[in-house]
Write an enzyme that holds these catalytic residues in place. Structure first.
Site, PDB file in Angstrom:
ATOM      1  N   SER A  12      -3.644   4.843   6.198  1.00 44.48           N
ATOM      2  CA  SER A  12      -4.401   5.518   4.250  1.00 44.48           C
ATOM      3  C   SER A  12      -2.881   5.911   3.580  1.00 44.48           C
ATOM      4  CB  SER A  12      -4.311   6.928   5.131  1.00 44.48           C
ATOM      5  OG  SER A  12      -2.990   7.758   5.441  1.00 44.48           O
ATOM      6  N   GLY A  13      -2.939   4.030   3.056  1.00 48.40           N
ATOM      7  CA  GLY A  13      -2.369   4.002   2.023  1.00 48.40           C
ATOM      8  C   GLY A  13      -3.780   3.497   0.902  1.00 48.40           C
ATOM      9  N   THR A  43       2.739   2.472  -0.183  1.00 47.42           N
ATOM     10  CA  THR A  43       2.020   3.694  -1.423  1.00 47.42           C
ATOM     11  C   THR A  43       2.246   4.398  -1.903  1.00 47.42           C
ATOM     12  OG1 THR A  43      -0.251   1.811  -0.511  1.00 47.42           O
ATOM     13  CG2 THR A  43      -0.457   3.678  -2.464  1.00 47.42           C
ATOM     14  N   ALA A  46       6.107   3.679  -3.842  1.00 47.40           N
ATOM     15  CA  ALA A  46       5.572   2.900  -5.344  1.00 47.40           C
ATOM     16  C   ALA A  46       6.093   3.338  -6.495  1.00 47.40           C
ATOM     17  CB  ALA A  46       3.875   2.123  -6.189  1.00 47.40           C
ATOM     18  N   GLN A  47       6.963   2.745  -7.489  1.00 47.84           N
ATOM     19  CA  GLN A  47       7.220   3.069  -8.624  1.00 47.84           C
ATOM     20  C   GLN A  47       7.526   2.964 -10.131  1.00 47.84           C
ATOM     21  OE1 GLN A  47      11.800   2.487  -8.034  1.00 47.84           O
ATOM     22  NE2 GLN A  47      12.118   4.470  -6.282  1.00 47.84           N
ATOM     23  N   GLY A  49       5.145   0.608 -10.956  1.00 47.29           N
ATOM     24  CA  GLY A  49       2.925   0.446 -11.597  1.00 47.29           C
ATOM     25  C   GLY A  49       2.450   0.079 -11.386  1.00 47.29           C
ATOM     26  N   GLU A 113       7.543  -5.274 -16.893  1.00 43.23           N
ATOM     27  CA  GLU A 113       8.386  -5.537 -15.790  1.00 43.23           C
ATOM     28  C   GLU A 113       8.932  -7.107 -15.971  1.00 43.23           C
ATOM     29  OE1 GLU A 113       6.570  -4.137 -12.189  1.00 43.23           O
ATOM     30  OE2 GLU A 113       7.546  -2.027 -12.628  1.00 43.23           O
ATOM     31  N   HIS A 230      13.586  -7.415  -2.489  1.00 44.41           N
ATOM     32  CA  HIS A 230      13.578  -7.157  -4.017  1.00 44.41           C
ATOM     33  C   HIS A 230      14.932  -6.788  -4.482  1.00 44.41           C
ATOM     34  CE1 HIS A 230      13.599  -4.019  -7.196  1.00 44.41           C
ATOM     35  NE2 HIS A 230      12.335  -3.911  -7.231  1.00 44.41           N
ATOM     36  N   ARG A 276      11.633 -12.469  -9.245  1.00 37.95           N
ATOM     37  CA  ARG A 276      12.875 -11.553  -7.544  1.00 37.95           C
ATOM     38  C   ARG A 276      13.274 -12.481  -7.450  1.00 37.95           C
ATOM     39  NH1 ARG A 276       8.189  -6.486  -5.919  1.00 37.95           N
ATOM     40  NH2 ARG A 276       8.643  -5.262  -8.407  1.00 37.95           N
ATOM     41  N   HIS A 337      11.029  -6.690   1.104  1.00 38.40           N
ATOM     42  CA  HIS A 337      10.590  -5.280   0.117  1.00 38.40           C
ATOM     43  C   HIS A 337       8.552  -5.677   0.373  1.00 38.40           C
ATOM     44  CE1 HIS A 337       9.046  -2.928  -2.903  1.00 38.40           C
ATOM     45  NE2 HIS A 337       8.945  -3.793  -3.930  1.00 38.40           N
ATOM     46  N   GLU A 361      -1.883  -4.862   1.878  1.00 40.18           N
ATOM     47  CA  GLU A 361       0.094  -5.435   2.254  1.00 40.18           C
ATOM     48  C   GLU A 361      -1.189  -6.708   3.586  1.00 40.18           C
ATOM     49  OE1 GLU A 361       3.143  -3.189   1.631  1.00 40.18           O
ATOM     50  OE2 GLU A 361       4.356  -5.246   2.043  1.00 40.18           O
ATOM     51  N   ARG A 372       5.460 -12.168  -5.104  1.00 36.36           N
ATOM     52  CA  ARG A 372       3.879 -11.644  -5.793  1.00 36.36           C
ATOM     53  C   ARG A 372       4.549 -11.028  -7.086  1.00 36.36           C
ATOM     54  NH1 ARG A 372       3.695  -5.840  -5.484  1.00 36.36           N
ATOM     55  NH2 ARG A 372       5.823  -5.845  -4.691  1.00 36.36           N
ATOM     56  N   LEU A 378      -0.005  -2.959  -6.047  1.00 39.47           N
ATOM     57  CA  LEU A 378      -1.192  -1.719  -5.676  1.00 39.47           C
ATOM     58  C   LEU A 378      -2.726  -2.272  -6.057  1.00 39.47           C
ATOM     59  CD1 LEU A 378       1.029   1.426  -7.673  1.00 39.47           C
ATOM     60  CD2 LEU A 378       0.066   1.139  -5.144  1.00 39.47           C
TER      61      LEU A 378
HETATM   62  P1  FAD Z   1       0.927   0.540   2.737  1.00 49.48           P
HETATM   63  O1  FAD Z   1       0.816   2.175   1.724  1.00 49.48           O
HETATM   64  O2  FAD Z   1       1.627   0.710   3.549  1.00 49.48           O
HETATM   65  O3  FAD Z   1      -0.094   1.544   4.189  1.00 49.48           O
HETATM   66  C1  FAD Z   1       0.009   1.215   4.830  1.00 49.48           C
HETATM   67  C2  FAD Z   1      -1.154   2.420   6.301  1.00 49.48           C
HETATM   68  O4  FAD Z   1      -0.715   2.168   7.406  1.00 49.48           O
HETATM   69  C3  FAD Z   1      -0.008   3.410   6.379  1.00 49.48           C
HETATM   70  O5  FAD Z   1      -0.794   4.891   6.361  1.00 49.48           O
HETATM   71  C4  FAD Z   1       0.467   3.637   7.571  1.00 49.48           C
HETATM   72  O6  FAD Z   1       1.188   4.392   8.489  1.00 49.48           O
HETATM   73  C5  FAD Z   1      -0.230   3.131   8.429  1.00 49.48           C
HETATM   74  N1  FAD Z   1       0.024   2.458   9.711  1.00 49.48           N
HETATM   75  C6  FAD Z   1       0.952   0.886   9.632  1.00 49.48           C
HETATM   76  N2  FAD Z   1       1.178   1.008  10.467  1.00 49.48           N
HETATM   77  C7  FAD Z   1      -0.589   1.574  11.716  1.00 49.48           C
HETATM   78  C8  FAD Z   1      -0.624   1.659  13.017  1.00 49.48           C
HETATM   79  N3  FAD Z   1      -0.596   0.924  13.783  1.00 49.48           N
HETATM   80  N4  FAD Z   1      -1.580   2.975  13.332  1.00 49.48           N
HETATM   81  C9  FAD Z   1      -2.061   3.691  12.281  1.00 49.48           C
HETATM   82  N5  FAD Z   1      -2.069   3.271  11.383  1.00 49.48           N
HETATM   83  C10 FAD Z   1      -0.793   3.090  10.901  1.00 49.48           C
HETATM   84  N6  FAD Z   1       3.816  -1.549  -5.464  1.00 49.48           N
HETATM   85  C11 FAD Z   1       2.941  -2.434  -6.723  1.00 49.48           C
HETATM   86  O7  FAD Z   1       2.204  -2.805  -7.162  1.00 49.48           O
HETATM   87  N7  FAD Z   1       3.532  -0.922  -8.087  1.00 49.48           N
HETATM   88  C12 FAD Z   1       5.094  -0.401  -7.764  1.00 49.48           C
HETATM   89  O8  FAD Z   1       5.342  -0.044  -8.710  1.00 49.48           O
HETATM   90  C13 FAD Z   1       5.719  -1.175  -6.402  1.00 49.48           C
HETATM   91  N8  FAD Z   1       6.605  -0.050  -6.000  1.00 49.48           N
HETATM   92  C14 FAD Z   1       7.538  -0.794  -4.542  1.00 49.48           C
HETATM   93  C15 FAD Z   1       8.309   0.248  -4.433  1.00 49.48           C
HETATM   94  C16 FAD Z   1       8.455   0.556  -2.944  1.00 49.48           C
HETATM   95  C17 FAD Z   1       9.894   1.207  -2.744  1.00 49.48           C
HETATM   96  C18 FAD Z   1       7.918  -0.133  -2.279  1.00 49.48           C
HETATM   97  C19 FAD Z   1       7.867   0.406  -0.494  1.00 49.48           C
HETATM   98  C20 FAD Z   1       6.696  -0.816  -2.409  1.00 49.48           C
HETATM   99  C21 FAD Z   1       5.815  -0.845  -3.510  1.00 49.48           C
HETATM  100  N9  FAD Z   1       5.067  -1.713  -3.551  1.00 49.48           N
HETATM  101  C22 FAD Z   1       4.588  -1.796  -5.055  1.00 49.48           C
HETATM  102  C23 FAD Z   1       4.329  -2.090  -2.747  1.00 49.48           C
HETATM  103  C24 FAD Z   1       3.019  -1.453  -2.446  1.00 49.48           C
HETATM  104  O9  FAD Z   1       3.612   0.037  -2.873  1.00 49.48           O
HETATM  105  C25 FAD Z   1       2.339  -1.729  -1.191  1.00 49.48           C
HETATM  106  O10 FAD Z   1       2.397  -3.356  -1.554  1.00 49.48           O
HETATM  107  C26 FAD Z   1       1.070  -1.438  -1.493  1.00 49.48           C
HETATM  108  O11 FAD Z   1       1.269   0.042  -1.990  1.00 49.48           O
HETATM  109  C27 FAD Z   1       0.423  -1.676  -0.187  1.00 49.48           C
HETATM  110  O12 FAD Z   1      -0.357  -0.558   0.489  1.00 49.48           O
HETATM  111  P2  FAD Z   1      -1.702  -0.871   1.737  1.00 49.48           P
HETATM  112  O13 FAD Z   1      -2.078  -0.097   1.665  1.00 49.48           O
HETATM  113  O14 FAD Z   1      -1.554  -1.846   1.963  1.00 49.48           O
HETATM  114  O15 FAD Z   1      -0.512  -0.506   2.622  1.00 49.48           O
HETATM  115  C1  SIN Z   2       9.677  -1.681  -8.741  1.00 50.22           C
HETATM  116  O1  SIN Z   2       9.195  -0.968  -9.566  1.00 50.22           O
HETATM  117  O2  SIN Z   2      10.182  -2.666  -9.260  1.00 50.22           O
HETATM  118  C2  SIN Z   2       8.722  -2.547  -7.528  1.00 50.22           C
HETATM  119  C3  SIN Z   2       7.441  -2.782  -8.265  1.00 50.22           C
HETATM  120  C4  SIN Z   2       6.802  -3.569  -7.619  1.00 50.22           C
HETATM  121  O3  SIN Z   2       6.667  -4.667  -6.108  1.00 50.22           O
HETATM  122  O4  SIN Z   2       5.845  -4.407  -7.654  1.00 50.22           O
END
Ligand code: FAD
Ligand code: SIN
Length: 528
Positions: A12-13, A43, A46-47, A49, A113, A230, A276, A337, A361, A372, A378
């Site tokens: 649920s990201g 998600t 994420a900071q 943007g 950035e 990171h 990075r 990261h 991801e 990346r 996002l």
């Molecule tokens: P996620 O958002 O990680 O969601 C995965 C989901 O799957 C979660 O709900 C989790 O609980 C669920 N899940 C996992 N395993 C299982 C399982 N076995 N069974 C059921 N559910 C499961 N990216 C940007 O573009 N901009 C930013 O500013 C940025 N900042 C970041 C800052 C931080 C601290 C981090 C860690 C990452 C950042 N990123 C950023 C990267 C970005 O946040 C992620 O790549 C993106 O949000 C991934 O989205 P997603 O929906 O693919 O996965």
């Molecule tokens: C950050 O805010 O530095 C993370 C951004 C990203 O991972 O894309």
């Protein structure tokens, strides 16, 4: 009793929520299974943007070019074009749905950035962009009656029947036991695997389960060797590696060594705003040169009121650790990261297994190549979540989808196997950090693989087996690639080599092959 629905979304990201909305809009019943509380995901944290072409001085070609340069020759240009063009469309839609990006008057604020040639990063509440994505998408999903979200439902494996993915095995949080659910299609949105490493910016849920589940179900995995570290995670004894966003360097933050010297000019002409992987390796080199375990991020040239307003979460979090970001040097070091590799999909999220789609991801779509570009993920989750949902709803299976009774029931869930054993987790994370980390070489990779194979041979529960398998996939691909490119750096092969401008592809029971494109319909070839 087995359950049935039309579509299963795991996670649920941003990707899972956006895919669910697309599926519900198509008229299907959608069951979302997620491991923890609904908001817990990468998600949410994420900071910096989301990168998007909206500014007057920007255009899609510039965003594409920046993404291709960061990807170090391995992006699929068609995927990048899709990301950038659909990105603007889906961000505008999200604004209509109610996401609140930061503005000055009526004008959206655009951050800067690393490796972006324009200010094109939209942010929310200063440094809480991800939480605003989750809030707005969750509100939209809640309005869709066809979406049924079950939190604390850990999914462990996929059910394959006659070569098609027809359901999943998960732990039912109400029954507190294993359960099966069947559907026309499964969309894997489980995010990345930062937790494979001892030091990571990722929350505990990011253990890469979906990648391992897909691999065991026969899906092709691509580019697993490319891991992004990171450069600036807060480095304090016994504290989690809290991210200090790249946007801080975008606003003028400077990296200094223990003597207070600015060192990035010695490593790259783009200084603190180099890509990075370069900043992370420069920090490692500087830490080795000066014999320290951290360097410092210096924001002291900025006014405290500005910093408090622009980075409110970071300001408060650092304060809780006794640091004032306006006056103190902030100790930082690199941490794992983001995974560039993952389930190999086409541009509609179709994996190489019928009935299994993936987005976000957890995938390798070809948009990130070997590295990346900041703030592109996002956007990727939003764009490819929507596209995967639309494709899963629109595709007609070539053969009859088998009914639940005829399923291969060979693998059973076991409630004891839902968590990764602490001993396995600790050992894998340490070995990954020490031997499959920012700097790699043949000897350390061979030793890591030997150790992971040893762990694999012991009697493991499903989640532990998934975790160590993923470590093996990353290590084997890292050993295979005898060059340095993007997020993969081999000290014994420090140069980028043109004949390695190919993707690694791994499939259960086969040795690693190479492919010139990510699309699973394009050919893979054995590389000798
Ligand atoms: P996620 O958002 O990680 O969601 C995965 C989901 O799957 C979660 O709900 C989790 O609980 C669920 N899940 C996992 N395993 C299982 C399982 N076995 N069974 C059921 N559910 C499961 N990216 C940007 O573009 N901009 C930013 O500013 C940025 N900042 C970041 C800052 C931080 C601290 C981090 C860690 C990452 C950042 N990123 C950023 C990267 C970005 O946040 C992620 O790549 C993106 O949000 C991934 O989205 P997603 O929906 O693919 O996965
Ligand atoms: C950050 O805010 O530095 C993370 C951004 C990203 O991972 O894309």
């Amino acid at each position: 009793m087995a359950l049935e629905t039309d579509f299963i979304v795991i996670g649920s990201g941003v990707a899972g929520l956006r895919a669910s909305i697309a599926l519900a809009e198509s008229g299907g019943r959608v069951t979302v299974l997620t491991k923890d509380k609904a908001s817990e995901s990468n998600t949410e944290y994420a900071q910096g943007g989301v990168a998007v072409v909206l500014a007057e001085d920007d255009n899609p070609e510039l965003h594409e070019e920046d993404t291709l340069v960061a990807g170090a020759g391995l992006c699929d240009p068609e995927a990048v074009e899709t990301l950038v063009n659909d990105g603007t469309k889906y961000i505008k839609q999200l604004i209509v749905w109610g996401i609140e990006f930061d503005k000055e008057g009526d004008k959206l604020l655009m951050g800067q950035e690393a490796a972006h040639s324009r200010r094109r990063i939209l942010h929310a509440h200063g440094d809480s962009t991800g939480a605003e994505f989750v809030r707005s998408l969750m509100a939209r999903a809640a309005a869709e009656k066809r979406i049924n979200l079950t939190p604390f439902a850990n999914t462990e494996s996929l059910i394959i029947s006659e070569g098609r993915c027809v359901g999943v095995r998960f732990l039912d949080p109400v029954l507190r036991g294993p359960r099966e659910i069947f559907a026309k299609a499964v969309i894997m949105c489980t995010g990345g695997a930062g937790q494979l490493y001892q030091h990571t910016t990722n929350p505990p849920v990011a253990t890469g389960d979906g990648m391992a589940m897909a691999y065991f179900a026969g899906a092709e995995m691509a580019d697993m060797e490319f891991v992004q570290f990171h450069p600036t995670a807060l480095s304090l004894e016994n504290a989690p590696r809290f991210l200090l966003t790249e946007a801080m360097r975008g606003e003028g933050g400077i990296l200094r060594n223990k003597y207070g010297e600015r060192f990035m000019p010695n490593y790259d002409e783009r200084f603190e705003l180099a890509p990075r992987d370069i900043v992370s390796r420069s920090i490692v080199a500087e830490m080795r040169r000066t014999g320290t375990r951290e360097v410092y991020l210096d924001m002291t040239s900025k006014d405290e009121e500005f910093l408090k307003h622009r980075f409110p979460k970071i300001y408060e979090t650092c304060k809780a650790f006794g640091l004032n970001i306006a006056t103190d040097m902030l100790p930082v070091s690199p941490a794992s990261h983001y995974c560039m590799g993952g389930i190999r999909t086409d541009l509609q999220g179709r994996s190489s297994v019928a009935g299994l789609y993936a987005a976000g991801e957890v995938t390798c779509t070809g948009v990130h190549g070997a590295n990346r570009l900041a703030s592109n993920s996002l956007l990727e989750g939003l764009v490819f979540g929507a596209r995967a949902g639309e494709a899963a709803a629109g595709d007609r299976p070539k053969s009859q989808v088998p009914s639940p009774r005829s399923k291969d029931q060979s693998e059973r869930s076991d409630s004891r196997s839902a968590v990764i054993s602490t001993a396995v987790k600790k050992r894998v994370k340490r070995v990954m950090w020490e031997r499959v980390g920012i700097l790699r070489d043949r000897d350390s990779l061979v030793r890591a693989i030997r150790e992971f194979e040893q762990i694999s041979a012991s009697n493991l529960g499903t989640s532990s087996r998934n975790f160590v398998t993923l470590a093996l996939l990353v290590s084997k691909a890292a050993l295979w690639r005898e060059e340095s490119r993007g997020g993969h750096y081999r000290t014994d092969f420090p140069d980028q080599a043109e004949d390695w401008r190919v993707h690694s592809v791994q499939r259960i029971g086969e040795s690693i092959s190479s492919a010139s494109r990510i699309d699973p319909d394009s050919a893979s070839a054995a590389r000798t």
